[in-house]
Write an enzyme that holds these catalytic residues in place. Structure first.
Site, PDB file in Angstrom:
ATOM      1  N   GLN A   1      -4.247  -1.909   7.318  1.00 13.47           N
ATOM      2  CA  GLN A   1      -4.796  -0.684   7.265  1.00 13.47           C
ATOM      3  C   GLN A   1      -6.248  -1.010   7.600  1.00 13.47           C
ATOM      4  O   GLN A   1      -7.122  -0.211   7.357  1.00 13.47           O
ATOM      5  CB  GLN A   1      -4.492   0.093   5.982  1.00 13.47           C
ATOM      6  CG  GLN A   1      -3.417   0.524   5.715  1.00 13.47           C
ATOM      7  CD  GLN A   1      -3.054   0.839   4.041  1.00 13.47           C
ATOM      8  OE1 GLN A   1      -4.240   0.910   3.279  1.00 13.47           O
ATOM      9  NE2 GLN A   1      -1.971   1.407   3.752  1.00 13.47           N
TER      10      GLN A   1
ATOM     11  N   HIS B   1      -5.478  -0.866   1.469  1.00 15.10           N
ATOM     12  CA  HIS B   1      -6.260  -0.086   0.612  1.00 15.10           C
ATOM     13  C   HIS B   1      -7.784  -0.721   0.577  1.00 15.10           C
ATOM     14  O   HIS B   1      -8.369  -1.053  -0.234  1.00 15.10           O
ATOM     15  CB  HIS B   1      -5.697  -0.358  -0.941  1.00 15.10           C
ATOM     16  CG  HIS B   1      -4.542   0.349  -1.310  1.00 15.10           C
ATOM     17  ND1 HIS B   1      -3.978   0.535  -2.377  1.00 15.10           N
ATOM     18  CD2 HIS B   1      -3.653   0.921  -0.523  1.00 15.10           C
ATOM     19  CE1 HIS B   1      -2.798   1.214  -2.404  1.00 15.10           C
ATOM     20  NE2 HIS B   1      -2.496   1.399  -1.191  1.00 15.10           N
TER      21      HIS B   1
ATOM     22  N   GLU C   1      -4.613  12.369  -5.845  1.00 14.13           N
ATOM     23  CA  GLU C   1      -5.611  13.134  -6.796  1.00 14.13           C
ATOM     24  C   GLU C   1      -6.937  13.663  -5.915  1.00 14.13           C
ATOM     25  O   GLU C   1      -7.351  13.033  -4.777  1.00 14.13           O
ATOM     26  CB  GLU C   1      -6.382  11.939  -7.753  1.00 14.13           C
ATOM     27  CG  GLU C   1      -4.984  11.723  -8.723  1.00 14.13           C
ATOM     28  CD  GLU C   1      -5.665  10.780  -9.671  1.00 14.13           C
ATOM     29  OE1 GLU C   1      -5.053  10.312 -10.697  1.00 14.13           O
ATOM     30  OE2 GLU C   1      -6.974  10.339  -9.852  1.00 14.13           O
TER      31      GLU C   1
ATOM     32  N   TYR D   1       6.649   2.375  -5.886  1.00 14.02           N
ATOM     33  CA  TYR D   1       7.283   2.739  -4.761  1.00 14.02           C
ATOM     34  C   TYR D   1       8.746   2.549  -4.819  1.00 14.02           C
ATOM     35  O   TYR D   1       9.572   3.334  -4.276  1.00 14.02           O
ATOM     36  CB  TYR D   1       6.622   2.278  -3.443  1.00 14.02           C
ATOM     37  CG  TYR D   1       5.350   2.591  -3.124  1.00 14.02           C
ATOM     38  CD1 TYR D   1       4.983   4.080  -2.799  1.00 14.02           C
ATOM     39  CD2 TYR D   1       4.231   1.720  -3.059  1.00 14.02           C
ATOM     40  CE1 TYR D   1       3.777   4.447  -2.311  1.00 14.02           C
ATOM     41  CE2 TYR D   1       2.959   2.167  -2.626  1.00 14.02           C
ATOM     42  CZ  TYR D   1       2.775   3.458  -2.391  1.00 14.02           C
ATOM     43  OH  TYR D   1       1.561   4.091  -1.896  1.00 14.02           O
TER      44      TYR D   1
END
Length: 378
Positions: free
Chosen positions: A87, A152, A248, A269
Site C-alpha cells: 500500500q 497501513h 468508522e 480477517y
C-alpha cells in the site's frame, strides 16, 4: 439508485475517444458521472489549482499536472524517493495555505528506511511556475518507529483554518505493531498536528506529557485514508478502515483515544473475534458512524457548492471494497444516515473525493489504469 440511461458524451480527456457518461438516480434526483481524465497509474491524491487544472499523485512515485482540458504532463521532477510496495508509495498532496505566493506543496509518502523498513513521511517543496520541477524539498515529518511492513500508511494531509497541518498515520497492520496505536511514545495509529515547517505547536495536547511525542493530536486509530474539515466548525473528521467490519467515520477530538485495537465492531480477517480487555481506558471517543461489512473508506470531502443544494454540508466518502461513493447525510454535525449512490454494479474503486471549483465532485479511481470522474447535476 438504479441506472437509468447511458449516453455518449465528448469530454475533455487525455484521450481522443469519446467517454461514456452514466446517469444515476439518487435521493436528490438525477446525477451524471463522466470520465474527464483517463490513463492515470495508481493515483492516490488530487488537488485543484486556481486555473482548474490539477496535481495528482501516483503511488509509483510520480506527481503529474493535469490541465483543465485533461492532458496529463510528464512526471514532475523532484519528488521524494518512495517505497512502492504493498500500500506504499507516493500518497497524498496538499497545497500550502499561502500557495499563491510561496508555491509550496506538501507530499506524504512511504519513506524507505534501513533493513527493509519504512514509515509514513511528509515532505514539502517549491513547485515552479511551469509545473515541471520541485525544489528545496525537505522532510518535515517522519513517522517513528520505522517497521518492516507494506501496509497501513494512513497518510491524508489536511490544513485547518488556522494553518496547522494534520497528518493521519496507520498502525502498520501487524498484530505485533498495532498495539502501539495506544502508545504515546509512538506515531503509529495517530493524528499528527504540526506547523507547516514541521515544528510542534505549543498547544498540542501532549506537549507537556512525559514520554509522549509532542506531535500527537489524537490516538487509538487503525488506518485513516480520508480526512476533511467540517465546513461549519472547522473540526477534523476522518474516514478509518476497521478490520473485518467496523469501518468508522470519526470526529477528531483533541487528545482523544479512539480505541483501536482495544475496541472495535469488526473481527480479525480470519473471523476470530477481537475481544476487549477486562479494563478499558476511562474515556474512549465513540465513532460518529460505523459500517459492517466494510466498504473500505478512502477519500473524504464535505460538500459546500451550489450544484447540489440538497447536499450542502453532507460528507462524501469513497469506497474501495464497496466500489461506490457514499453520501453521509448530515444535520449540522450529526450523522443521520447514508446513501450508496451508484449501486452494486458500479465497477470502480474510489480512492479520493474532491470538490472542484465548478461545484462538481471529482472522484479518483484506483488501479494501474485509472480515471478521474466528474459527478455533476448536468
Amino acid at each position: 439508485m438504479l441506472k437509468r440511461s447511458l449516453a455518449i458524451f465528448a469530454c475533455a480527456t487525455a484521450l481522443t475517444a469519446p467517454a461514456l457518461a452514466q446517469t444515476y438516480e439518487t435521493e436528490a434526483g438525477s446525477v451524471t458521472l463522466t470520465p474527464v481524465v483517463e490513463g492515470l497509474e495508481t493515483p492516490w491524491g488530487l488537488v485543484f489549482l486556481d486555473d482548474g487544472s490539477m496535481l495528482v499523485t501516483q503511488r509509483s512515485g510520480s506527481l503529474v499536472h493535469v490541465s483543465a482540458e485533461g492532458e496529463i504532463s510528464e512526471p514532475i521532477v523532484g519528488t521524494p524517493e518512495v517505497d512502492f510496495r504493498g500500500q506504499g508509495g507516493l500518497l497524498d498532496i496538499a497545497l500550502d495555505p499561502d500557495f499563491a505566493s510561496n508555491r509550496m506543496i506538501y507530499l506524504s509518502f512511504a519513506e524507505p528506511g534501513e533493513d527493509d523498513t519504512n514509515s509514513t513521511a511528509v515532505a514539502r517543496g517549491v513547485l515552479n511556475e511551469d509545473m515541471t520541477e520541485i525544489s528545496e524539498l525537505e522532510v518535515i515529518f517522519s513517522q517513528q518507529p520505522k517497521l518492516p511492513s507494506t501496509l497501513h500508511f494512513g497518510s491524508r494531509l489536511t490544513f485547518d483554518n488556522d494553518g496547522y497541518l494534520f497528518i493521519t498515520t496507520g498502525e502498520r497492520s501487524d498484530a505485533e505493531f498495532r498495539v502501539q496505536a495506544q502508545d504515546l511514545d509512538s506515531h503509529l495509529g495517530k493524528v499528527i498536528r504540526i506547523m507547516p515547517d514541521g515544528t510542534v505547536p505549543d498547544d498540542n495536547p501532549f506537549v507537556d506529557t512525559e514520554g509522549a511525542l509532542p506531535e500527537i493530536w489524537s490516538y487509538g486509530h487503525r488506518n485513516m485514508q480520508g480526512a476533511a474539515l467540517h465546513p461549519d466548525s472547522g473540526q477534523l473528521w476522518v474516514a478509518e478502515h476497521g478490520p473485518r467490519g467496523g469501518d468508522e467515520l470519526n470526529k477528531i477530538v483533541e487528545g482523544g483515544n479512539f480505541g483501536w485495537p482495544l475496541l472495535t465492531e469488526g473481527t480479525e480477517y480470519s473471523g476470530d473475534p477481537i475481544d476487549p480487555p477486562a479494563e478499558l481506558p476511562a474515556e474512549l471517543v465513540e465513532a460518529e458512524r460505523t459500517w459492517s461489512p466494510s466498504p473500505a473508506p478512502s477519500g473524504l470531502a464535505f460538500y459546500t457548492g451550489d450544484m447540489f443544494p440538497d447536499w450542502q454540508g453532507d460528507g462524501f466518502m469513497g469506497a474501495l471494497a464497496g466500489t461506490d461513493l457514499i453520501r453521509i447525510d448530515m444535520d449540522g454535525e450529526t450523522v443521520v444516515g447514508d446513501e450508496f449512490l451508484f449501486g452494486d454494479d458500479f465497477p470502480h474503486r474510489i480512492r479520493d473525493v474532491v470538490q472542484g471549483p465548478d461545484g462538481a465532485l471529482y472522484l479518483v479511481t484506483d488501479g494501474e489504469v485509472a480515471q478521474i470522474l466528474r459527478l455533476s447535476a448536468e
